[in-house]
Scaffold this active site. Sequence first.
Site, short mmCIF file in Angstrom:
data_model
loop_
_atom_site.label_atom_id
_atom_site.label_comp_id
_atom_site.label_asym_id
_atom_site.label_seq_id
_atom_site.Cartn_x
_atom_site.Cartn_y
_atom_site.Cartn_z
N ASP A 1 0.87 -1.16 0.00
CA ASP A 1 0.00 0.00 0.00
C ASP A 1 0.92 1.23 0.00
OD1 ASP A 1 -3.22 0.59 1.63
OD2 ASP A 1 -2.12 1.72 0.11
C1 GLC Z 1 -4.40 4.19 -0.19
C2 GLC Z 1 -5.27 3.04 0.24
C3 GLC Z 1 -5.36 1.93 -0.76
C4 GLC Z 1 -5.29 2.49 -2.16
C5 GLC Z 1 -3.90 3.08 -2.35
C6 GLC Z 1 -3.73 3.74 -3.72
O1 GLC Z 1 -3.61 4.61 0.86
O2 GLC Z 1 -4.98 2.45 1.50
O3 GLC Z 1 -6.59 1.23 -0.51
O4 GLC Z 1 -5.53 1.49 -3.12
O5 GLC Z 1 -3.56 4.02 -1.34
O6 GLC Z 1 -4.56 4.85 -3.81
#
Ligand code: GLC
Length: 747
Positions: A295
């Site tokens: 993430d």
């Molecule tokens: C965010 C979220 C995740 C998302 C990623 C890209 O922090 O936790 O669910 O897909 O970043 O945007």
Amino acid sequence: MHCYPGFLKSLFLTFIFYLLIQNACAQGIITKRLSRADSIKVENLISQMTLAEKIGQLTLLASAWNATGPAMNANYEQLIRTGKAGAVLNFYTVDKVRELQKLAVSESRLGIPLIFGNDVIHGHRTIFPIPLGQAASWDLTAIEKAEQIAAMEASAEGINWTYAPMVDIARDPRWGRVAEGAGEDTWLGCQIAKARVRGFQGDSYADGKHVLACVKHFAAYGAAVAGRDYNVVDISPVTLHENYLPPYKAAVDAGVASVMTSFNEINGVPSTASHWLLTDLLRKEWGFRGFVVTDWTSINEMVSHGVAADVKAAACLALNAGVDMDMQGSAYLNNLGELLKENQVTLSAIDEAVRHVLAAKAELGLFADPYLFCNKQREQTEIMTKESQDFARELVAESCVLLKNYNNTLPVPPGAKSIALIGPLADSRKDMLGNWYSAGKWEQAVSLLEGFRNRYSKQTKIVYEKGCNINDSVVNGIDAAVKAASEADFVILALGESGDMSGEAASRSNIDLPGMQYQLAEAVIKAGKPTAVVLFNGRPLAISKLNQIAPAILETWFGGTQAGNGITDVLSGDVNPSGKITMSFPRNTGQIPVYYNVKNTGRPYSPDRPNEKYVSRYLDCPNTPLYPFGFGLSYTNFTYAGIKASIEGNSITISANVTNSGKRDGEEVVQLYIQDKVGSITRPLKELKGFKKLMIKKGESVNVSFTISREDLSFYHPDLTKYWEPGEFNAFIGGSSAELISASFKL
Ligand code: GLC
């Protein structure tokens, strides 16, 4: 003789190809979608790549378009041009994608194409109800179709990778991300995870209309202590395996192309550093062959977690744990070269990660055509089509849950000559999209007020009063609202949360109706006209007081682009509501966590002995939720009778008669629960093991039958083996987890 060297050469090349294939097979990247030719292409590329180019493939950078996390600056264009970025996120439109793809394909040394990721969580341009709302439809076919449309629209704008499905099981509605998932039940969560992966990925990417899915957040992010986002997860191995891991595995079994690690730690080890989670479990035990992405900056965050002294040490932990790609942290970009020099990581580990990423690009068909997803004609013809809007409207209606309907207040009587729409969400387009609305344009959403104006002829007077704001202490609009209500034949109170009060980084310590909305409702309902509350929210709310005074309550979540039309279809009676909540609504915040599949404890409270003191209960609140998992009313009534359980070989069949005893046809979600009465460890009082959603005509009875196997009754033991145990079982069938008829059987 002249041909002789040529023959040798082709023999030698064939032998090399054979070795490459063997190596690719050994690496396990020959997946059902990856051709042998592509596998050879991948191995060939790896053999030509410099270390910097390999690290580039492991680097995912975000655009500056809309940061979905703490933005880290990176000159992504220069990095792409020099082969130091393998993927980008939060970019779309054919022109922009083509521009960046050209940098990679025409300017970098090896011309390896990029993949383009985006959070297509509940639609791309056509926004569908939030996932917690779609789950309430219990319509797996519709959920799959919504993802197909989302993939079609996203891919028409150049996106070929979505960060969905989010499958985190959650029992704590203080956590704002419950909006993105399927609720509290593991079994249902598995069915929905599979449907979403199928919808996104289809059977092939060759048509350019499907995208790589990415199951997230691996793992158990929904168990964050106190529902506070990013907080620690501390749960027993049995609970982790029994309640939280299965939906991720369901997605893996459905062939999900990628997995995203979660921000949280699990029992002291951040997911992004967990070799057990990412390699032993995900790859060795589950056989996952796709690629693992972190993430947003979750490698860097291991310094904050306190498991790495610096980002370099964090990058070392992540690669050795099994993370392939670093989202937006540049941790791999800035450190893997040194870590390799210092022998803290191996080249084979880097190659393995590169292999997983290149295999995905090959599966997408990007080596054959890097511009497969850059089709201007599709961008102009496949987005926001009438078919998609019509389907979205149907899904909005199917996601609505009728929570209360005293005296058949709803539907709005056809003879109503004047309808007052009151409340801070009645005329809001922006909030209709909820959170994570990708490229959705709120200006294109239909508000509830517009839905009513679209549905009701000019003969019906529609008036609107905001009454109060969503979340502040201003009350100077309540008098006008009460006046409007007193002059109307019917009153709709549109209440709830704003779209950004749920989703990421949106935990609430108090999940009551926000602001002065209860005061507005109290004053308006006192006007004495038939009134229905329409709830807009991204999580279960603690609305016990509202439930006491509101004659009718329709839960509508955040319905997306067609919210106003779909909700009006239900309120007007054009559609009979069939939704059932997939997450319990607590009576108050103090009751959290409250969920249906509870255990009995050694001192269970019994409603037959309400004054018993020394039992598991509160002094000030019942143990049961305000609305239980699986609950939802209809404009008709369904009754259940004649449940039977029979065993034949390995099959256990449970059936019952379901009668539509009301005055109109309706769909019912018939649910099957099982209780394992005595186990070697304590077992829940009931667990969902099946459901059927079916239309039953008024006055008709249908016999509904479920067949399960003994394996369906297996559960994890303290040594983490999973098996069923013989003994007595109860089977339950009903229209909610709290209204069931039962039969027993013995194995
Ligand atoms: C965010 C979220 C995740 C998302 C990623 C890209 O922090 O936790 O669910 O897909 O970043 O945007």
